[in-house]
Design an enzyme around this catalytic site. Structure first.
Site, PDB file in Angstrom:
ATOM      1  N   GLU A 156      -5.685 -19.787  -2.323  1.00  0.00           N
ATOM      2  CA  GLU A 156      -6.541 -18.696  -1.859  1.00  0.00           C
ATOM      3  C   GLU A 156      -6.093 -17.370  -2.480  1.00  0.00           C
ATOM      4  O   GLU A 156      -6.913 -16.595  -2.975  1.00  0.00           O
ATOM      5  CB  GLU A 156      -6.495 -18.612  -0.331  1.00  0.00           C
ATOM      6  N   GLY A 165      -5.085 -23.072   7.283  1.00  0.00           N
ATOM      7  CA  GLY A 165      -5.591 -24.321   6.732  1.00  0.00           C
ATOM      8  C   GLY A 165      -4.737 -24.890   5.619  1.00  0.00           C
ATOM      9  O   GLY A 165      -5.088 -25.910   5.013  1.00  0.00           O
ATOM     10  N   LYS A 212     -10.334 -12.847  15.922  1.00  0.00           N
ATOM     11  CA  LYS A 212      -9.277 -12.758  14.908  1.00  0.00           C
ATOM     12  C   LYS A 212      -8.745 -11.331  14.729  1.00  0.00           C
ATOM     13  O   LYS A 212      -7.769 -11.127  14.010  1.00  0.00           O
ATOM     14  CB  LYS A 212      -9.799 -13.278  13.557  1.00  0.00           C
ATOM     15  N   THR A 224     -11.264 -21.285   1.939  1.00  0.00           N
ATOM     16  CA  THR A 224     -11.001 -22.545   2.631  1.00  0.00           C
ATOM     17  C   THR A 224     -10.890 -22.291   4.129  1.00  0.00           C
ATOM     18  O   THR A 224     -10.352 -21.271   4.555  1.00  0.00           O
ATOM     19  CB  THR A 224      -9.696 -23.174   2.118  1.00  0.00           C
TER      20      THR A 224
END
Length: 331
Positions: A197, A191, A215, A118
């Protein structure tokens, strides 16, 4: 060095440099120079006219040498320069797309069960799966989505879906991350889908992380708040308990408000996850010293559903940056 030899060397450098420069300029048309005498040409270069006249017969062969150099090496050199410039100009979304597409191309095979993550980067992996199913490059794929958003995107692309209840043995899972440290430990959950997840990605033989270079970090925590999913009941009490955990010393728990899909306060009511829970974002000013211990202490806290520290799970991390796309593998 003798003056004549010096002049020839200057001409060679100028010719080679001009040839490479011209080859790197698309649509370049050389302007027609005004008619000048040999002496005038030499004078304009600051070279003694008699020396220039001596060197003039070699000028044609020098220019030909420059053109030959460009044909042999200039094209590749210019190509590399253009590629580097193009990579530097890519937007963050374009870098995410490169990472997402590469993960599917390299790790997803026909006849497999896959986990689909996601977030903005994972959405490109989902997109790529849909493309390859439509083209026939992939067949007999079953996907487990990690959120309602991913489920809706997958359904729109015609990707066959299931849940862990019927398919709990996954070949590969692909997802993004909010932070990646040198040991490939992650912060995830920006998110708001961290629980789904984690439960899906824990079931995969391979967990492939896809990120853009921004990141990567030296230590988890300061660069991105660590999300923690908690039950709504007595949530303020749970936040106080979390703040006192030894491995999370110095953290500031902040209740996520508004849209659950980001950690920016854009509403006045608590953000609600797909599971009906709240999200608390833990802000740090210094890196978490022991992410494993931090995760264990969070998981043992009554009221915590799960947390966004994904430690020891990553198989490989695909990174898209200014120098191209590369892979970091777990050691």
């Amino acid at each position: 060095m003798a003056p004549a030899t010096q002049s020839k060397a200057v001409l060679i450098v100028l010719a080679l440099g001009a040839a490479v420069w011209v080859s790197s300029t698309e649509g370049f048309v050389a302007p027609r120079p005004p008619a000048v005498t040999q002496a005038g040409r030499a004078s304009s270069l600051g070279v003694d006219p008699s020396i220039s006249a001596e060197a003039a017969p070699a000028l044609q062969s020098i220019l030909a040498l420059g053109a030959g150099f460009t044909a042999a090496f200039g094209g590749a050199l210019v190509g590399r320069i253009r590629q580097r410039t193009s990579m530097m100009a890519l937007s963050q979304d374009e870098l995410k797309k490169q990472a997402g597409y590469k993960a599917v191309d390299d790790y997803v095979r026909s006849g497999t069960v896959i986990g689909l993550g996601t977030g903005s980067t994972a959405a490109f992996a989902v997109e790529r799966v849909g493309q390859k199913l439509k083209s026939g490059e992939l067949t007999d794929i079953i996907a487990i989505p990690t959120s309602i958003r991913t489920q809706e995107q997958s359904e729109a692309l015609g990707i066959p879906l299931a849940t862990l209840d019927t398919h709990s043995d996954l070949d590969v899972a692909i997802d993004g991350a909010d932070e990646v440290d040198p040991g490939l430990n992650l912060v995830k959950g920006g998110g708001g889908a961290l629980f789904r997840e984690k439960i899906v990605e824990m079931c995969a033989k391979k967990f492939i992380v896809i990120v853009d270079e921004s990141k990567l970090c030296d230590g988890l925590g300061p660069g991105f708040p660590v999300p923690v999913e908690i039950v709504p009941f007595c949530h303020e009490h749970t936040m106080r308990v979390i703040a006192k955990l030894p491995a999370l010393e110095g953290c500031e728990p902040v209740l996520r408000l508004g849209d659950v899909a980001n950690n920016k306060p854009d509403g006045d009511k608590p953000a609600i996850t797909d599971n009906g829970n709240y999200i608390v974002d833990l802000k740090f000013t210094t890196p978490i010293k022991d992410p494993v211990a931090a995760g264990e202490q969070l998981k043992a806290t009554v009221g915590v559903v799960d947390h966004g520290l994904f430690t020891g799970m990553t198989t490989a991390c695909i990174v898209a940056g200014k120098d191209g796309v590369y892979v970091k593998e777990a050691k």
